[in-house]
Design an enzyme around this catalytic site. Structure first.
Site, PDB file in Angstrom:
ATOM      1  N   PRO A  65       0.836  -1.216   0.000  1.00  0.00           N
ATOM      2  CA  PRO A  65       0.000   0.000   0.000  1.00  0.00           C
ATOM      3  C   PRO A  65       0.864   1.257   0.000  1.00  0.00           C
ATOM      4  O   PRO A  65       1.819   1.348   0.752  1.00  0.00           O
ATOM      5  CB  PRO A  65      -0.793  -0.107   1.295  1.00  0.00           C
ATOM      6  CG  PRO A  65      -0.614  -1.503   1.779  1.00  0.00           C
ATOM      7  CD  PRO A  65       0.656  -2.013   1.202  1.00  0.00           C
ATOM      8  N   GLU A  66       0.535   2.206  -0.862  1.00  0.00           N
ATOM      9  CA  GLU A  66       1.247   3.481  -0.958  1.00  0.00           C
ATOM     10  C   GLU A  66       0.267   4.594  -0.597  1.00  0.00           C
ATOM     11  O   GLU A  66      -0.855   4.322  -0.175  1.00  0.00           O
ATOM     12  CB  GLU A  66       1.802   3.651  -2.387  1.00  0.00           C
ATOM     13  CG  GLU A  66       2.683   2.483  -2.814  1.00  0.00           C
ATOM     14  CD  GLU A  66       3.210   2.606  -4.241  1.00  0.00           C
ATOM     15  OE1 GLU A  66       3.375   3.735  -4.725  1.00  0.00           O
ATOM     16  OE2 GLU A  66       3.455   1.562  -4.868  1.00  0.00           O
TER      17      GLU A  66
END
Ligand SMILES: [Zn+2]
Length: 270
Positions: A2-3
């Site tokens: 996840p960014e």
């Protein structure tokens, strides 16, 4: 992993649902995901009320009514979800916080690169983090890139240089700015930096609109996948034709991380 767009999507779902909610029973199944080790999370959280859920870089910051805070980092495979207590408990669930109305906040992380960090009321959440990409200015990025001769792709992944980008959005932003991932960071021209600054924001804002990208593990706090993976131009598309020029997208490993780019649209630095 996840960014920024994925973490922000989780925060946007959790903030309205958790704010004002008191925490009931706390179940920490694995001590080794908690930092600093030995903190008594159950005692620290018992009877506290959530006041705010926010983000800094890829950290999800949970604030409490006594002014104390902790953050969760999802690492590679972490999920933070709000679920009915009756929902089946998935393997690798490491933390459960009981909430009113039969709800639970669950943190699950099979590979355990993520974890929980207790900040208390004095430790800032941004230690070791560079500026937020959505507030970034070109002169700011120029100053930070000028200090390093690493490939620009590696520099963009460095959270101390810029907080929140990971492999997906660094690859997509470099493609949109037509910059080769191996170009030394300090060799970017002023025009390239201006374009890169704009494309970083553009790619992130578009991904936010589509609630992030789901390749394997990512789900938002309601368990829903994102939709931006369908709009990736280069990331995870090795061998497939470039949407601009039809040349096959190339995958390269730079400092142990994969990079995807179009060899025609992003010409090799001379
Ligand atoms: Zn191309």
């Amino acid at each position: 992993m996840p960014e920024l767009p994925e973490v922000q999507t989780i925060v946007a779902t959790l903030h309205p649902k958790l704010s004002g909610q008191p925490i009931g029973r706390v179940r920490l199944m694995r001590q080794d995901i908690l930092h600093p080790p030995g903190a008594d999370l159950a005692a620290l959280l018992r009877d506290r009320v959530f006041t705010e859920i926010s983000r800094r870089g890829k950290k999800i910051i949970l604030s409490l009514d006594d002014g104390r805070r902790f953050y969760i980092h999802l690492g590679m495979t972490g999920r933070l979800t709000l679920e009915p207590a009756a929902a089946p408990l998935l393997p690798h669930t490491h933390l459960i916080l009981e909430l009113p109305q039969g709800q639970e906040l669950r943190f699950r992380d099979p590979r355990r690169f993520g974890g929980i960090w207790w900040l208390g009321n004095d430790q800032p959440a941004d230690i070791g983090l560079g500026p937020e990409p959505l507030d970034l200015t070109a002169p700011q990025l120029a100053a930070r890139l000028a200090r390093t001769r690493r490939p620009v792709k590696s520099a963009l992944l460095d959270q101390a240089l810029l907080a929140g980008l990971g492999n997906i959005y660094a690859d997509e932003a470099l493609f949109a700015a037509k910059i080769h991932p191996l170009k030394p960071a300090s060799k970017l021209s002023e025009a390239e930096i201006r374009l890169l600054t704009r494309q970083i924001k553009n790619v992130l804002n578009r991904a936010l609109k589509h609630k992030g990208s789901t390749l394997r593990d990512y789900r938002n706090a309601d368990g829903q996948p994102g939709g931006f993976q369908k709009l990736h131009r280069v990331y995870d598309r090795a061998g497939q034709p470039c949407h601009n020029c039809r040349a096959p997208v190339v995958r390269l490993v730079i400092s142990g991380r994969s990079a995807h780019f179009c060899p025609k649209c992003q010409p090799k630095p001379r």
